[in-house]
Motif scaffolding. Sequence first.
Motif, PDB file in Angstrom:
ATOM      1  N   PRO A   1     -11.978  28.953 -52.971  1.00 54.53           N
ATOM      2  CA  PRO A   1     -12.762  27.776 -52.593  1.00 54.53           C
ATOM      3  C   PRO A   1     -13.357  27.949 -51.200  1.00 54.53           C
ATOM      4  N   ALA A   2     -14.613  27.530 -51.039  1.00 53.31           N
ATOM      5  CA  ALA A   2     -15.312  27.736 -49.769  1.00 53.31           C
ATOM      6  C   ALA A   2     -14.594  27.076 -48.605  1.00 53.31           C
ATOM      7  N   ASP A   3     -14.033  25.875 -48.837  1.00 57.80           N
ATOM      8  CA  ASP A   3     -13.407  25.183 -47.711  1.00 57.80           C
ATOM      9  C   ASP A   3     -12.108  25.855 -47.274  1.00 57.80           C
ATOM     10  N   ARG A   4     -11.531  26.711 -48.136  1.00 61.74           N
ATOM     11  CA  ARG A   4     -10.329  27.451 -47.751  1.00 61.74           C
ATOM     12  C   ARG A   4     -10.685  28.688 -46.898  1.00 61.74           C
ATOM     13  N   LEU A   5     -11.962  29.068 -46.913  1.00 61.76           N
ATOM     14  CA  LEU A   5     -12.389  30.276 -46.214  1.00 61.76           C
ATOM     15  C   LEU A   5     -12.883  29.997 -44.800  1.00 61.76           C
ATOM     16  N   GLY A   6     -12.989  28.718 -44.442  1.00 65.97           N
ATOM     17  CA  GLY A   6     -13.579  28.368 -43.163  1.00 65.97           C
ATOM     18  C   GLY A   6     -12.881  28.987 -41.970  1.00 65.97           C
ATOM     19  N   ALA A   7     -11.552  29.112 -42.031  1.00 69.66           N
ATOM     20  CA  ALA A   7     -10.812  29.642 -40.884  1.00 69.66           C
ATOM     21  C   ALA A   7     -11.145  31.101 -40.606  1.00 69.66           C
ATOM     22  N   THR A   8     -11.643  31.826 -41.610  1.00 74.26           N
ATOM     23  CA  THR A   8     -11.946  33.242 -41.395  1.00 74.26           C
ATOM     24  C   THR A   8     -13.065  33.439 -40.379  1.00 74.26           C
ATOM     25  N   GLN A   9     -13.887  32.403 -40.151  1.00 75.86           N
ATOM     26  CA  GLN A   9     -14.981  32.565 -39.193  1.00 75.86           C
ATOM     27  C   GLN A   9     -14.467  32.788 -37.773  1.00 75.86           C
ATOM     28  N   TYR A  10     -13.213  32.370 -37.490  1.00 69.87           N
ATOM     29  CA  TYR A  10     -12.675  32.556 -36.154  1.00 69.87           C
ATOM     30  C   TYR A  10     -12.350  34.017 -35.868  1.00 69.87           C
ATOM     31  N   SER A  11     -12.375  34.864 -36.892  1.00 70.78           N
ATOM     32  CA  SER A  11     -12.207  36.295 -36.654  1.00 70.78           C
ATOM     33  C   SER A  11     -13.365  36.854 -35.840  1.00 70.78           C
ATOM     34  N   GLN A  12     -14.479  36.117 -35.797  1.00 78.32           N
ATOM     35  CA  GLN A  12     -15.630  36.587 -35.021  1.00 78.32           C
ATOM     36  C   GLN A  12     -15.309  36.729 -33.537  1.00 78.32           C
ATOM     37  N   ILE A  13     -14.394  35.921 -33.037  1.00 81.24           N
ATOM     38  CA  ILE A  13     -14.075  36.009 -31.614  1.00 81.24           C
ATOM     39  C   ILE A  13     -13.423  37.346 -31.291  1.00 81.24           C
ATOM     40  N   LEU A  14     -12.651  37.911 -32.243  1.00 86.23           N
ATOM     41  CA  LEU A  14     -12.054  39.228 -32.029  1.00 86.23           C
ATOM     42  C   LEU A  14     -13.130  40.308 -32.010  1.00 86.23           C
ATOM     43  N   TRP A  15     -14.093  40.173 -32.939  1.00 88.63           N
ATOM     44  CA  TRP A  15     -15.223  41.099 -32.927  1.00 88.63           C
ATOM     45  C   TRP A  15     -16.012  40.969 -31.629  1.00 88.63           C
ATOM     46  N   ALA A  16     -16.199  39.726 -31.171  1.00 92.80           N
ATOM     47  CA  ALA A  16     -16.966  39.500 -29.944  1.00 92.80           C
ATOM     48  C   ALA A  16     -16.284  40.169 -28.749  1.00 92.80           C
ATOM     49  N   LEU A  17     -14.965  40.043 -28.652  1.00 93.17           N
ATOM     50  CA  LEU A  17     -14.240  40.681 -27.556  1.00 93.17           C
ATOM     51  C   LEU A  17     -14.382  42.201 -27.606  1.00 93.17           C
ATOM     52  N   ALA A  18     -14.247  42.770 -28.812  1.00 94.34           N
ATOM     53  CA  ALA A  18     -14.332  44.221 -28.959  1.00 94.34           C
ATOM     54  C   ALA A  18     -15.755  44.728 -28.709  1.00 94.34           C
ATOM     55  N   ILE A  19     -16.746  44.070 -29.314  1.00 91.68           N
ATOM     56  CA  ILE A  19     -18.132  44.505 -29.155  1.00 91.68           C
ATOM     57  C   ILE A  19     -18.586  44.338 -27.704  1.00 91.68           C
ATOM     58  N   GLY A  20     -18.224  43.187 -27.105  1.00 91.20           N
ATOM     59  CA  GLY A  20     -18.617  42.956 -25.717  1.00 91.20           C
ATOM     60  C   GLY A  20     -18.062  44.012 -24.780  1.00 91.20           C
ATOM     61  N   ALA A  21     -16.804  44.404 -24.993  1.00 92.41           N
ATOM     62  CA  ALA A  21     -16.175  45.400 -24.125  1.00 92.41           C
ATOM     63  C   ALA A  21     -16.737  46.801 -24.357  1.00 92.41           C
ATOM     64  N   LEU A  22     -16.898  47.188 -25.625  1.00 99.24           N
ATOM     65  CA  LEU A  22     -17.268  48.562 -25.948  1.00 99.24           C
ATOM     66  C   LEU A  22     -18.749  48.851 -25.782  1.00 99.24           C
ATOM     67  N   PHE A  23     -19.600  47.844 -26.065  1.00 92.37           N
ATOM     68  CA  PHE A  23     -21.039  48.114 -26.081  1.00 92.37           C
ATOM     69  C   PHE A  23     -21.806  47.448 -24.938  1.00 92.37           C
ATOM     70  N   PHE A  24     -21.240  46.370 -24.365  1.00 89.21           N
ATOM     71  CA  PHE A  24     -21.959  45.676 -23.294  1.00 89.21           C
ATOM     72  C   PHE A  24     -21.180  45.669 -21.979  1.00 89.21           C
ATOM     73  N   ASP A  25     -20.054  46.393 -21.949  1.00 85.89           N
ATOM     74  CA  ASP A  25     -19.229  46.498 -20.745  1.00 85.89           C
ATOM     75  C   ASP A  25     -18.860  45.121 -20.190  1.00 85.89           C
ATOM     76  N   GLU A  26     -18.493  44.211 -21.094  1.00 88.77           N
ATOM     77  CA  GLU A  26     -18.098  42.856 -20.717  1.00 88.77           C
ATOM     78  C   GLU A  26     -16.584  42.726 -20.913  1.00 88.77           C
ATOM     79  N   TRP A  27     -15.877  42.555 -19.809  1.00 84.76           N
ATOM     80  CA  TRP A  27     -14.419  42.463 -19.858  1.00 84.76           C
ATOM     81  C   TRP A  27     -14.013  41.097 -19.316  1.00 84.76           C
ATOM     82  N   PRO A  28     -13.687  40.139 -20.189  1.00 80.32           N
ATOM     83  CA  PRO A  28     -13.316  38.801 -19.706  1.00 80.32           C
ATOM     84  C   PRO A  28     -12.092  38.860 -18.798  1.00 80.32           C
TER      85      PRO A  28
END
Length: 305
Positions: A229-256
């Motif tokens: 069900p689509a409403d059960r999948l909504g929480a998976t969108q928060y995985s984007q923050i992990l991608w954002a941390l990794a991509i920002g560090a590796l490709f844009f030299d952004e280290w929070p």
Amino acid sequence: MVKGIVLAFLAFAVFAWGDAIVKAIGHGLDPFEVTFFGYLFPLLLSPAFMKPGDRILDMVRWNRPWLMGLRIFLIGSTTPLSVIAFRNLPFAEAFALLFLMPSLATILSIFILKEQVRWRRGLAVCAAFLGVLVIVRPGFREFQVGHLAALTAALFAAGGVIAGRMIGRTEKRFTLIGTVFLATTAIAGVLMIPGFAWPSAEQWILLLAFAATAFVAQALFIVATIYAPADRLGATQYSQILWALAIGALFFDEWPDALALMGIAIVVGAGLFIFAREQTLKREMPEDAAPAGMVEPSPAACPRP
């Protein structure tokens, strides 16, 4: 169920890489132009999402026109605002501010839908705003246009959530999907005119890559809803923050720094708690009280129906 969750995680990973492409384009093109070309191609391919009985005209054939018009304006506006945020802020920081959307939707639901918000969700909303203050640190850091764009995008997406709840099951799934592509393309197409510049060959490649991620990720999510069900999948969108941390560090030299990471964790944790509480409430609601086969969009560079 497991297959659907895996596909949803994959879909949001593709969305995150699409947002990274937007950041890679940088300030070379007007943000509205980036949005226009990024959504023109998915719009042309949107018939792929049609089911038997659907028609192209279903994009503009609405059962509740005023609410649909409001919803597509709000959701369509989130993409160019998100593009501005990604261009001006560290990648993970922009995502964290955009994920303020569930808290804003909770607040709007009190005033518009007259929902009762119990103390647990109320505390989560307060925590989310505290997390934003930790990230932005007003008075200690410069408040940039990217911060304003991200917060406005989150507010507009929250408004789109409320409009979607009011629409309920009155519209077809293709209508809900297609109108997002159509509205985003139309709004950006008008607003890009003053700052239009013909893209270079390299920019065309990036724009086509962005368009590809918007379409592929949406298709992956639609397939995921076949298995869960689509409403059960909504929480998976928060995985984007992990991608954002990794991509920002590796490709844009952004280290929070430590405070930024703390603020990000607070905002994401609050959003996940609100999502979990709303799932509990949905199980107690009548079946016809929420839209079918649909998860409301998170406000990133690609709106998700």
